[in-house]
Scaffold this active site. Structure first.
Site, mmCIF file in Angstrom:
data_model
loop_
_atom_site.group_PDB
_atom_site.id
_atom_site.type_symbol
_atom_site.label_atom_id
_atom_site.label_comp_id
_atom_site.label_asym_id
_atom_site.label_seq_id
_atom_site.Cartn_x
_atom_site.Cartn_y
_atom_site.Cartn_z
ATOM 1 C CB SER A 59 -0.852 -0.011 1.272
ATOM 2 O OG SER A 59 -1.527 1.217 1.438
ATOM 3 C CE1 TYR A 76 -4.322 -1.899 4.923
ATOM 4 C CE2 TYR A 76 -3.893 0.451 4.663
ATOM 5 C CZ TYR A 76 -4.116 -0.800 4.112
ATOM 6 O OH TYR A 76 -4.122 -0.956 2.741
HETATM 7 N N1 LIG Z 1 -8.558 -0.265 -2.075
HETATM 8 C C1 LIG Z 1 -7.510 0.491 -1.795
HETATM 9 O O1 LIG Z 1 -7.570 1.722 -1.884
HETATM 10 C C2 LIG Z 1 -6.201 -0.140 -1.373
HETATM 11 C C3 LIG Z 1 -5.056 0.673 -1.384
HETATM 12 C C4 LIG Z 1 -3.842 0.117 -1.005
HETATM 13 C C5 LIG Z 1 -3.760 -1.227 -0.663
HETATM 14 N N2 LIG Z 1 -4.890 -1.992 -0.658
HETATM 15 C C6 LIG Z 1 -4.725 -3.407 -0.292
HETATM 16 O O2 LIG Z 1 -5.190 -4.214 -1.344
HETATM 17 C C7 LIG Z 1 -5.682 -5.458 -0.823
HETATM 18 C C8 LIG Z 1 -7.087 -5.689 -1.340
HETATM 19 O O3 LIG Z 1 -7.876 -4.563 -1.003
HETATM 20 P P1 LIG Z 1 -9.342 -4.321 -1.574
HETATM 21 O O4 LIG Z 1 -9.567 -2.861 -1.545
HETATM 22 O O5 LIG Z 1 -9.548 -5.091 -2.805
HETATM 23 O O6 LIG Z 1 -10.177 -4.931 -0.331
HETATM 24 P P2 LIG Z 1 -11.480 -5.849 -0.301
HETATM 25 O O7 LIG Z 1 -11.964 -5.779 1.115
HETATM 26 O O8 LIG Z 1 -12.418 -5.461 -1.386
HETATM 27 O O9 LIG Z 1 -10.883 -7.298 -0.586
HETATM 28 C C9 LIG Z 1 -10.148 -8.002 0.377
HETATM 29 C C10 LIG Z 1 -10.637 -9.429 0.385
HETATM 30 O O10 LIG Z 1 -9.915 -10.133 1.403
HETATM 31 C C11 LIG Z 1 -10.819 -10.982 2.061
HETATM 32 N N3 LIG Z 1 -10.404 -11.318 3.411
HETATM 33 C C12 LIG Z 1 -10.375 -10.492 4.484
HETATM 34 N N4 LIG Z 1 -10.043 -11.190 5.584
HETATM 35 C C13 LIG Z 1 -9.855 -12.475 5.191
HETATM 36 C C14 LIG Z 1 -9.508 -13.672 5.875
HETATM 37 N N5 LIG Z 1 -9.319 -13.696 7.215
HETATM 38 N N6 LIG Z 1 -9.388 -14.829 5.179
HETATM 39 C C15 LIG Z 1 -9.611 -14.824 3.831
HETATM 40 N N7 LIG Z 1 -9.959 -13.719 3.129
HETATM 41 C C16 LIG Z 1 -10.078 -12.564 3.816
HETATM 42 C C17 LIG Z 1 -12.121 -10.186 2.098
HETATM 43 O O11 LIG Z 1 -13.264 -11.015 2.327
HETATM 44 C C18 LIG Z 1 -12.138 -9.541 0.714
HETATM 45 O O12 LIG Z 1 -12.808 -10.308 -0.241
HETATM 46 C C19 LIG Z 1 -5.585 -5.351 0.695
HETATM 47 O O13 LIG Z 1 -4.403 -5.993 1.130
HETATM 48 C C20 LIG Z 1 -5.510 -3.854 0.921
HETATM 49 O O14 LIG Z 1 -4.841 -3.525 2.116
HETATM 50 C C21 LIG Z 1 -6.097 -1.482 -1.001
#
Ligand SMILES: NC(=O)c1ccc[n+]([C@@H]2O[C@H](COP(=O)([O-])OP(=O)(O)OC[C@H]3O[C@@H](n4cnc5c(N)ncnc54)[C@H](O)[C@@H]3O)[C@@H](O)[C@H]2O)c1
Length: 245
Positions: free
Chosen positions: A136, A150
């Site tokens: 991130s 986080y």
């Molecule tokens: N969206 C953003 O702006 C952003 C920015 C930087 C980094 N990220 C990172 O990208 C990754 C994905 O983010 P996203 O926005 O797609 O989030 P999201 O919440 O849409 O997807 C994350 C998925 O992980 C699953 N998950 C959570 N806990 C779990 C567990 N214990 N076991 C199995 N699955 C589990 C959730 O059910 C979900 O489907 C994350 O690591 C997040 O930190 C996101």
């Protein structure tokens, strides 16, 4: 990616789903896990071979990789994507409870480490592989979310990336990270975007060189690149995919 065996954690939503779809359209066989059953069904409809796995249980995480290897005999790529703030929002630091802190580390860091442990053993036997960690902007600076655990967890993920790249280079395993900027992927990020208000939204776009928010597909293409032979001499790196912030 033709015939490559790829494992993506957190395929039920957001980046995980887009990453899985990008690998599938490039010819890979993609395995995905999540705890969200509706999300898993949607991923399965896109061609992902899904499993319900709670990654906060390390043994369950390792078992998922073992099942993929038992099923296919290989594992070429692991994408540690599952994670995020898990519904948490900023609270003053003294008020953060241990259980909430631990929950964020369990999925963002401990699960990525456990999945990587299981994966490197098989990749080393095959002479190589690629791991891509979804880090991130909060791996490099304070998080827009204000969630302390986080930001600390995403910094830890960068350390894991660099250290494993050093340890497994001689085994032909490359380990890199992608650092997405803010992308609307789910209800929580939609609410986060609204919370910035018009002025905050304009400020975020204004300090982004390409003057737009990213899309899940932007992140997926970077993951595909780092997993591919085109990135054969790249390891231990973090690639910001944030439109130039
Ligand atoms: N969206 C953003 O702006 C952003 C920015 C930087 C980094 N990220 C990172 O990208 C990754 C994905 O983010 P996203 O926005 O797609 O989030 P999201 O919440 O849409 O997807 C994350 C998925 O992980 C699953 N998950 C959570 N806990 C779990 C567990 N214990 N076991 C199995 N699955 C589990 C959730 O059910 C979900 O489907 C994350 O690591 C997040 O930190 C996101």
């Amino acid at each position: 990616m033709s015939e490559r065996i790829v494992a993506v954690s957190g395929v039920g939503s957001g980046f995980g789903r887009a990453i899985a779809a990008a690998f599938i359209s490039d010819g890979a066989r993609v395995f995905g896990c999540d705890v969200d059953h509706a999300g898993l069904a949607a991923a399965q409809a896109c061609g992902v071979e899904v499993a319900s796995v709670d990654l906060s249980d390390r043994q369950g995480a390792r078992g998922w990789i073992a099942n993929i290897v038992a099923n296919t005999g290989r594992l070429d790529v692991l994408v540690n994507n599952a994670g995020g703030v898990l519904g948490q929002a900023h609270r003053p630091f003294p008020e953060v409870e241990d259980a909430d802190w631990d929950a964020i580390f369990a999925v963002n860091v401990h699960a990525a480490a456990a999945l990587s442990q299981a994966a490197v053993a098989r990749m080393a036997l095959a002479g190589g592989g690629a791991i891509v960690n979804i880090a991130s902007g909060a791996s490099l600076k304070a998080s827009l979310t204000g969630v302390q655990a986080y930001c600390a967890a995403k910094h830890a993920m960068l350390g894991l990336t660099r250290q494993l790249a050093q340890e497994f280079g001689t085994a032909g395993i490359r380990v890199n990270a992608v650092a997405p900027g803010f992308v609307i992927t789910n209800e929580a990020t939609q609410a986060q975007w609204h919370s910035y208000g018009e002025a905050g939204q304009a400020a975020l776009i204004g300090r982004t060189a390409l003057r737009r928010l990213g899309k899940p597909e932007d992140i997926a293409q970077a993951v595909l690149f780092l997993s591919s032979k085109n990135a054969n001499f790249i390891t231990g790196q973090i690639l910001s995919v944030d439109g130039g912030q």
